[in-house]
Design a protein around this motif. Structure first.
Motif, short mmCIF file in Angstrom:
data_model
loop_
_atom_site.label_atom_id
_atom_site.label_comp_id
_atom_site.label_asym_id
_atom_site.label_seq_id
_atom_site.Cartn_x
_atom_site.Cartn_y
_atom_site.Cartn_z
N ASP A 169 0.87 -1.23 -0.03
CA ASP A 169 0.02 -0.04 -0.08
C ASP A 169 1.09 1.22 0.01
O ASP A 169 0.78 2.30 -0.80
CB ASP A 169 -1.12 -0.20 1.16
N VAL A 170 1.78 1.29 0.79
CA VAL A 170 2.92 2.31 0.75
C VAL A 170 4.20 2.14 1.13
O VAL A 170 4.51 1.19 1.84
CB VAL A 170 2.16 3.38 2.14
N LEU A 171 5.02 2.90 0.45
CA LEU A 171 6.38 2.77 0.70
C LEU A 171 7.21 4.05 0.94
O LEU A 171 6.69 5.01 0.25
CB LEU A 171 7.20 2.10 -0.51
N SER A 172 8.06 3.79 1.89
CA SER A 172 8.86 5.34 2.50
C SER A 172 10.14 5.04 2.12
O SER A 172 10.98 4.22 2.30
CB SER A 172 8.49 5.50 3.91
N PHE A 173 11.01 6.35 1.75
CA PHE A 173 12.30 6.19 1.47
C PHE A 173 12.93 7.27 2.04
O PHE A 173 13.02 8.31 1.40
CB PHE A 173 12.82 6.04 -0.13
N PRO A 174 13.48 7.14 3.37
CA PRO A 174 13.97 8.35 3.93
C PRO A 174 15.24 8.94 3.20
O PRO A 174 16.11 8.02 2.94
CB PRO A 174 14.26 7.90 5.63
#
Ligand code: THU
Length: 294
Positions: free
Chosen positions: A62-67
């Motif tokens: 559903d969602v991916l984060s790449f800091p």
């Protein structure tokens, strides 16, 4: 600007909704420094590819984060810490927190599954992504609790209390009062609920040149669109004598923006009924909008 939105799928959620949510997350962290987040609204195939490429997981999500900063687990982003300078983007004049990929079709499925609005689900996923960018994680149970607690507070700050069907019908009945109907004396009121919780009301406005009459539903939808709101959840329509199912013209106009809109009607002494626009207007004309509504 805090959130820069790239729409790989043309979902009509206004940038301001994401900005407001991002601001709520930063406020909770006590961050006043200017920050920038790159948000990509995308689909199953695209997010699956990113998941495979960057995380070695070959499935959709559903969602991916790449800091932008690789913070140690649960080392929260602190703009005043010396290491934070690595995230400073000179062109933007802000700390670049990272990228978030949000899968719109998956969000629509989850909204249906959890029986809440699409707006709520998308904002929830986005907020979850923002807290990941800020360093939160949910591997250990207590970390998960901490992250959930932050998410809950951020959502409470941005999501208005949901409008019930009864409230929407009551607003439609109230809007009838303003109907201008010297020719038919048939007063109609409408209340259109947008995904972000805003309600736009409308009434029928007749004219001595009969063909210029505007129905209550179109008054409401034109008010909303002219204020930049084009994502709708439901419409309530109220009249007195007969069941006010929307006329053909209004069905076509509403289907332009929300082909699967819920339609609630009320008439007489508290009689009600409901349907959906795709049932009221099957095989509607949407030639230019196919991509938008899947
Ligand atoms: N009317 C509406 O407001 N909505 C509809 O969907 C059908 C008709 C109004 C237009 C006119 O003022 C009156 O009802 C009688 O046709």
């Amino acid at each position: 600007m805090i959130v820069q939105v790239e729409r790989r799928v043309p979902f009509p959620m206004p940038e301001r909704a994401f900005n407001e949510a991002a601001r709520a997350c930063l406020r909770l962290q006590g961050i006043n420094a200017p920050c920038l987040i790159n948000l990509v609204l995308t689909d199953d195939l695209d997010i699956r590819e990113a998941n495979r490429t960057w995380r070695g997981i070959d499935r959709t999500t559903d969602v991916l984060s790449f800091p932008s900063l690789s913070l140690a687990p649960n080392r929260l982003f602190d703009p005043s810490a010396p290491g934070a300078q690595a995230a400073w983007d000179c062109d933007a004049g802000a700390f670049f927190l990272g990228d978030i990929l949000l899968n719109i079709p998956q969000a629509l499925r989850q909204a249906a599954q959890f029986s809440h609005t699409i707006h709520r689900e998308i904002i929830y996923l986005f907020v979850h992504g923002v807290f990941h960018l800020l360093g939160y994680d949910h591997h250990a149970k207590e970390d998960q609790q901490r992250m959930r607690n932050q998410e809950k507070q951020a959502l409470e700050a941005v999501n208005p209390a949901p409008v019930s069907d009864e409230q929407l019908l009551a607003l439609a009945r109230a809007a009838r009062e303003f109907a201008h109907t010297p020719y038919s004396n048939y007063k109609v009121g409408a209340a259109l609920l947008a995904h972000d919780g805003t309600v736009y009301t409308g009434c029928n406005i007749e004219n001595a040149s009969f063909g210029l009459t505007n129905c209550a539903e179109r008054t409401a939808v034109f008010k909303a669109v002219s204020e930049g709101n084009t994502a709708f959840e439901a419409i309530a329509i109220a009249a007195d004598r007969t069941a006010p199912w929307p006329c053909g013209a209004c069905r076509q106009v509403l289907s332009e923006f929300a082909p699967r809109l819920r339609v609630l009607i009320s008439w007489g002494e508290g009689q009600t009924d409901s349907s959906t626009l795709d049932r009221l207007l099957p095989h509607s004309f949407l030639s230019f909008q196919e991509d938008l509504h899947g």
